[in-house]
Structure formats: structure tokens, C-alpha cells
Design a protein around this motif. Sequence first.
Motif, PDB file in Angstrom:
ATOM      1  N   GLN A   1       0.860  -1.190   0.000  1.00 53.47           N
ATOM      2  CA  GLN A   1       0.000   0.000   0.000  1.00 53.47           C
ATOM      3  C   GLN A   1       0.896   1.240   0.000  1.00 53.47           C
ATOM      4  OE1 GLN A   1      -3.459   0.141  -0.184  1.00 53.47           O
ATOM      5  NE2 GLN A   1      -3.253  -2.033  -0.627  1.00 53.47           N
ATOM      6  N   THR A   2       1.246   1.716  -1.175  1.00 49.31           N
ATOM      7  CA  THR A   2       2.104   2.891  -1.297  1.00 49.31           C
ATOM      8  C   THR A   2       1.438   3.908  -2.207  1.00 49.31           C
ATOM      9  OG1 THR A   2       3.285   1.943  -3.184  1.00 49.31           O
ATOM     10  CG2 THR A   2       4.193   1.512  -0.993  1.00 49.31           C
ATOM     11  N   GLU A   3       1.926   5.126  -2.130  1.00 53.48           N
ATOM     12  CA  GLU A   3       1.424   6.186  -2.988  1.00 53.48           C
ATOM     13  C   GLU A   3       2.082   6.087  -4.357  1.00 53.48           C
ATOM     14  OE1 GLU A   3      -1.011   8.412  -2.341  1.00 53.48           O
ATOM     15  OE2 GLU A   3      -1.292   7.174  -0.545  1.00 53.48           O
TER      16      GLU A   3
ATOM     17  N   ARG B   1      -5.897  -2.365  -7.666  1.00 51.39           N
ATOM     18  CA  ARG B   1      -6.583  -2.192  -6.392  1.00 51.39           C
ATOM     19  C   ARG B   1      -8.096  -2.219  -6.518  1.00 51.39           C
ATOM     20  NH1 ARG B   1      -2.383   2.399  -4.017  1.00 51.39           N
ATOM     21  NH2 ARG B   1      -0.699   0.917  -3.531  1.00 51.39           N
TER      22      ARG B   1
ATOM     23  N   GLN C   1      -9.457  -6.677  -3.143  1.00 52.73           N
ATOM     24  CA  GLN C   1     -10.001  -5.928  -2.021  1.00 52.73           C
ATOM     25  C   GLN C   1     -10.540  -6.853  -0.935  1.00 52.73           C
ATOM     26  OE1 GLN C   1      -9.630  -2.704  -1.545  1.00 52.73           O
ATOM     27  NE2 GLN C   1      -8.452  -2.755  -3.437  1.00 52.73           N
TER      28      GLN C   1
ATOM     29  N   LEU D   1      -7.628  -8.216   1.071  1.00 52.77           N
ATOM     30  CA  LEU D   1      -7.028  -7.193   1.921  1.00 52.77           C
ATOM     31  C   LEU D   1      -7.921  -6.846   3.112  1.00 52.77           C
ATOM     32  CD1 LEU D   1      -5.571  -4.799  -0.817  1.00 52.77           C
ATOM     33  CD2 LEU D   1      -4.345  -6.501   0.560  1.00 52.77           C
TER      34      LEU D   1
END
Length: 420
Positions: A320-322, A336, A342, A345
Amino acid sequence: MVQAHVAAVPRGMLIADAWAQLGDGVAPLSNASGRPLARTVKLLLDPLVLRPGLRPQFAGGVIGVEHVDALRGAILDAGPTLTATAAWFRMVKQARRRAGITEGHPQDLYFQRCYELAHLHGDPGTAPDAAQIAAEAVAEVHEERGSVTVDRLRRFVTDPEQVSGLDDLLRQAWERREGDAAVRGQGAGLAEFLETCAVEADERLWKSLAQRRIGTAEAVELDAPGVASGYGLTERDRPARPEIGDRASKRRLPRPFDRSIMERLFAAFTAVFQREAMSDIPALVVAEINRSAAPWQLGEETGRVAMALGRDASAGLDAQTEPGTDANARLLARWRRESYVQRVLRLPAAEVSEETREDVRGVRRAYLRRLWARLHGRELRGEATTAEGMWDLLDGVLRSVIMDQRDRLRRKLERDGASA
């Protein structure tokens, strides 16, 4: 019946539902549970019936409720052609057996040809010369595939008169391995290219990246402990010299950098493409030996640049990174929004196995392996990697990985639920 309050429906469920309505006539294109085979979806439904490239409303992992009837209708409308395709596939397999052909996977080789026969001739039961048509189709397919076979490749690399010389060539190639450390860290331009390639690729920047050998420079990191294995390209701590090899199995192919020379070429021979450019086996083997020792284990600088771009564009798929660039953001968004991703996660650890979570966490490694395989195949076929086609390549690899992982994740989630 889809309820009005449902915003979207899983694509696989819709396809399976429509497929079931086609009846027993499509059984040769179905698995044991009556669903369409993975190759049926990949080779027939997606490219020839649903055509998500032209109808993006059919492309996602879930289908908006307003498009559900249209997707189902597209499959049902194609029912007669698909039923005829299945019947032709039966006949073509019989012709294949009579011809004594064992090379290649029949579904890969004949599905699309049978669809063509269904359009040209309808159901084979109505064609008086159907058996002859099927035999000619099989002959044409294998004539197009050329005379290069895995057996010829195996005979060459195991020929006692060749073994010693090939081993010497392999040793020498790895002794003089490239390592352009002088330009390491000067990869300026990769992020700039990824900012615009999805909309309008910068041809001049692309040429500059290749001329400055940025792909070669960025490959230097692969010799550091754990880097290449972190990208999913090897099981080893560092890439090591491969063997020439004498056998290969498509179901048990190692990671790209761990494959023998035999396995690297075998993977290409068993893919579906015309192989006129691959008829000189000695030259192919020597070229592959040299390629195995090259940066990114690719022979063309454009392919090496593409691997560096893919590495950066796929950053964050496994965490989970920008996003860092526009291309990176687009790939992250595609991954995602996958419903199964989803769900994995969101679920607590007690409700989903570590194996299932690892499938999600390992998507970037799967992505880079598939990108490498496509670039390697292009080199063997003599196809150019261009600036204009770069985004289609980067995005297409992720779509392909998603299609493969979607069903696998669903099965694992169902199994995890049953175990719980």
C-alpha cells in the motif's frame, strides 16, 4: 436475476451463467464443472466475442449492472457459432490424431482456427467434406508453425559433438558479462517517460533512454544480493550462470533467470506464433547463450529500458504505497479495484490463508516475470519494442496477470471459506 440494488456483478459469474445457457453443444470448450475453459475465455470469448478492447464496459473484474444484459446477450448471440466451433474442435482433434501430431497444445493451436471454420462453414454436420476441411486446417496450422520443433532443439543441445562447444560458449559469455556501472544512477528520464506514455509517448525521450543505455545501467542492481529474487526473476540470491539443459516442461518452468538455455527457447517454441524467423536452431542457441549473460538477460537495449520502466511502473503493486508517476498510478488503480484483491485485503487473518494473501502480495513479481517473458519472446521473433507501444505493453501485462490470478484467487478464497 440481478437485483436492482446491486451496483456490479463479478464478470466471471456472468460469463459462467451465460455459458451454461448454451447447453451441451459447447462441452468441448468447457471444463468438468461446465464453465468455459480458461483458454476458451482467453482465445475465444475475450478477443472474438466480448472484445473488451472495443467495449471497455466488458473489461473489468466486475460489470456494472447496466451492462449485465449486454454481456450476457453477446455470449448468447454467439451461441450458434460457439457450438459449431466446439464441433469443429472435435473434428480437428480427430484429424490431428490421424496425422500423428503430438506437438503443441490443441486448444492453443486450434481454438481460433475452429472459430474461423464455424464462420466459414457453419456446423460441420452440415458440411459434406468436413473431415477433409479439418485435416487441411491441421496441416495449415502446422505448416505455419514451421519446421522448428522442441525435438530438434533437444537433439541439437544434447548432440555429443555440440555439448562441449556450447558449454565453452556459455562459460565465455558469462566471463565477459556486461556491467555498465559507470552510468548507474543516471537513469533520469524513466519517470519523465512514465508520466506521459499512457497518453502520448515521448519518442525523443525513448530514443535517448536507449542511446544512453539506461536499461543496461539499471540492470546493475540485479547482481546485488536479493534484488533479482525480489523482482521474482530468480529463486537464487543472485543470478547465476544457467545450464544448457536437455529437457523442459511448460508446467514446471523455473523463474526466468533460473531457466536453462533449453527451457528459455522451449517456452518460446510452445507459444502460439509463426516461427519462420526461428528456423536456425544453432544460431538461436548461440544467441540465447549470449542473451543469458546480458543485462536483464535481454539482448536489445529497448527491451532493457522496457524492463526498467516496468520495474518502476509496477512499484507498489505488492504494498500500500502512494503512486510515483502517472503510469504507476494507473497500474495501481487497475489492480486495487479488483474485487478479489479488495476482499483479501479486508478479511482478517483468521479468515484467509497466508497462501492466499501471498498471491496478492506477489503480483508485482508475477508482473515482472510476465513482462520479461513478453520482451524475450519479442526478441526471438525479431519484433521491435517501441515508444508508441510501451503503455499498451505495460498495461497489457497487468491485465494478463489479473486474468490469470482472478480465478486462482477465487478458488483459494472458496477453499479458505470451506476450511474455516
